[in-house]
Motif scaffolding. Structure first.
Motif, PDB file in Angstrom:
ATOM      1  N   TYR A 225       0.816  -1.213   0.000  1.00 20.08           N
ATOM      2  CA  TYR A 225       0.000   0.000   0.000  1.00 20.08           C
ATOM      3  C   TYR A 225       0.850   1.262   0.000  1.00 20.08           C
ATOM      4  N   ASP A 229       0.206   2.922  -3.401  1.00 24.02           N
ATOM      5  CA  ASP A 229      -0.752   4.026  -3.301  1.00 24.02           C
ATOM      6  C   ASP A 229      -0.108   5.374  -3.035  1.00 24.02           C
ATOM      7  N   ASN A 233      -1.993   6.203   0.508  1.00 27.28           N
ATOM      8  CA  ASN A 233      -1.828   5.053   1.393  1.00 27.28           C
ATOM      9  C   ASN A 233      -2.766   5.175   2.598  1.00 27.28           C
TER      10      ASN A 233
END
Length: 535
Positions: A225, A229, A233
């Motif tokens: 993540y 991301d 995140n």
């Protein structure tokens, strides 16, 4: 649709096991801001210094400022004019410390000069597969002999030489620091080209020492993540968002083994982990740096509590206590996070060797081979014999006057790599499950005898022949009786005795330091799988 469905052992409230021993440990060993979006070139163009991208953490500086090949500072000599048998190599830059250490001994003891270009593993592999030549007038690196420069050490820059004018120079050996299949678009090697597994190269996540007081471990879902991301995140630890400042991500470009291997071990592709743009930078400001030393310095100099980088384990080993700390890592489905070594202070690579630490790749030596898989070039075969620990390895033209046998396994241990013959596990690709492994000529005892402050088990008795070893031994290797490894049958709470499966290996009982993070909240889809990256 959820992209991954790896079992997650992480919940919103996990029990905390302090960063201490899961059971009594035999600790061994004591130690001792780059620009944004700089992707860095692989430095393969004509006339460019191939040393850019040095990974050595030992003070090496083999970048564009490499020292001249001339003792007087004059123009670099022709590589073809160097003494002895000249071997042209393209190598991933993580292998620079080994090339420097081995290169000196080859010059002094075997009248062999290795001339090499440091580049990305996913750049050199297709070059070796297709026979791509190094352009004429390209600066290459080589190591001076003791006779040339008695004061030179492996902390000093290499010398440079220049490839000949004309049609270019074909490398006869490539050294990748990950599975070649992990490189985009790379399939099986063509007929006549072989892949020889060499030492194990581990990769790590590092943080500034101040941040390590709060973050001592990272799990595969956390890393997925964070790097998948970025600023989006959603993971929280102790109620706060973590690792969601991409400008504090210190990474390598997507052609580098450090990045590629790490990406696959956390469920991402290299493209997803780098978010690389057309200009070589990244879309959200994460730093894609040409050298491991740049990563090291970037993380060390950061004052952010969100800083994180990726680094070869051997580079970290050479810089312990220098402002960064390595995080323990837990793979998908693993109950605890582990350091590469059994403790933060040891150098025994126990968790790499027995399967508790999974972020590693074999180095892969790429060369022309015969029908039996042996390199056709006798000098290349000698080099691969050295790094694989083949018994009786000897140079094809004999030792130089005053030369002596080279301890290839000792060199591997000295630079922080793990000999393949000391491993108990194997895998078929980056990010793939582990399986048990029994080397034909084991060297665990020899390995432990060479690591700093290593502790030998009582079973590692010295020998000169198999008859010196007891019934439980598998033979006499490298001066020691080797026995099959036997791990603890009890250890941290809930550990599983290895049953030959991936989960059994990574969750087997151990006496190593084990960390489990409490108060960690990780998002998951309706079916429990990881959500697709959403940068």
């Amino acid at each position: 649709m959820n992209r991954f469905h790896a079992p997650l052992f992480f919940g919103s409230a996990l029990a905390m096991i302090a960063a201490g021993y899961a059971c009594s440990s035999s600790s061994s060993g004591n130690n001792g801001g780059p620009p944004l979006n700089e992707a860095g070139s692989d430095q393969t163009s004509s006339g460019s210094s191939s040393g850019a991208g040095s990974s050595s953490g030992t003070g090496s500086s083999s970048g564009t400022g490499s020292s001249s090949g001339s003792m007087e500072g004059g123009p670099a000599p022709s590589c073809d004019s160097l003494p002895g048998t000249v071997v042209y190599i393209e190598s991933g830059d993580t292998q620079e410390p080994l090339l420097k250490l081995l290169g000196r001994q080859l010059r002094d003891n075997a009248n062999i000069t290795i001339v090499y270009q440091l580049t990305g593993s996913c750049t050199l592999t297709p070059n070796l597969y297709s026979g791509t030549k190094i352009p004429p007038n390209t600066n290459m690196l080589y190591i001076p002999s003791t006779a040339e420069d008695s004061a030179w050490t492996t902390k000093d820059p290499e010398r440079t030489c220049t490839t000949a004018a004309g049609g270019g120079t074909a490398p006869v050996l490539g050294i990748s620091a990950l599975f070649t299949s992990s490189c985009a678009g790379i399939g099986q090697p063509p007929t006549g080209i072989g892949l020889i597994n060499g030492p194990i190269q581990a990769y790590t996540f590092i943080v500034p020492t101040a941040e390590f007081a709060n973050q001592t471990a990272i799990t595969a879902p956390e890393a997925y993540y964070a790097f998948g991301d970025g600023m989006n995140n959603m993971v929280t630890y102790n109620g706060a968002n973590e690792w969601n400042v991409p400008t504090e991500f210190y990474l390598r470009p997507a052609t580098k083994s450090t990045l590629v291997s790490t990406a696959y071990n956390i469920g991402l592709t290299p493209k997803e982990m780098t978010l690389a743009g057309a200009d070589g930078g990244s879309a959200d400001g994460r730093r894609l740096l040409p050298a491991s030393t740049d990563v090291l310095n970037g993380v060390k100099n950061s004052t952010s509590m969100q800083a994180i980088g990726i680094l070869g384990d051997e580079v970290y080993d050479a810089n312990r206590g220098m402002g960064v700390n390595v995080l323990a890592f837990a793979a998908f489905g693993q109950q605890y996070a582990f350091y590469p070594d059994s403790t933060t202070d040891s150098f025994d690579k126990q968790n790499i060797r027995d399967g508790h630490y999974v972020d590693w790749s074999p180095t892969v030596y790429i060369a022309a081979v015969d029908g039996n898989g042996a390199p056709t070039d006798p000098t290349v075969k000698y080099i691969t014999d050295l790094v694989t620990g083949a018994p009786g390895a000897a140079p094809p033209n004999g030792y130089a006057d005053g030369g002596a046998p080279i301890d290839g396994l000792g060199d591997i241990v000295k630079v922080g790599l793990t000999p393949n013959c000391a491993m108990q596990v194997q895998k078929s690709g980056d990010g793939k499950p582990l399986s048990p492994f029994s080397p034909a000529t084991p060297c665990t005892c020899y390995f432990l005898s060479k690591v700093p402050n290593g502790q030998l088990p009582a079973s590692c008795t010295t020998c000169t022949s198999p008859s010196d070893c007891g019934d439980g031994s598998v033979g006499c290797f490298n001066g020691y009786c080797e026995t099959p490894p036997v791990g603890p049958t009890t250890g941290q709470a809930g550990c599983m005795v290895s049953d030959g499966t991936n989960n059994g290996i990574i969750n087997a009982c151990t006496n190593a330091t084990a960390i489990q993070k409490a108060n960690l909240v990780i998002p998951a889809g309706p079916d429990g799988g990881l959500l697709p990256p959403n940068p």
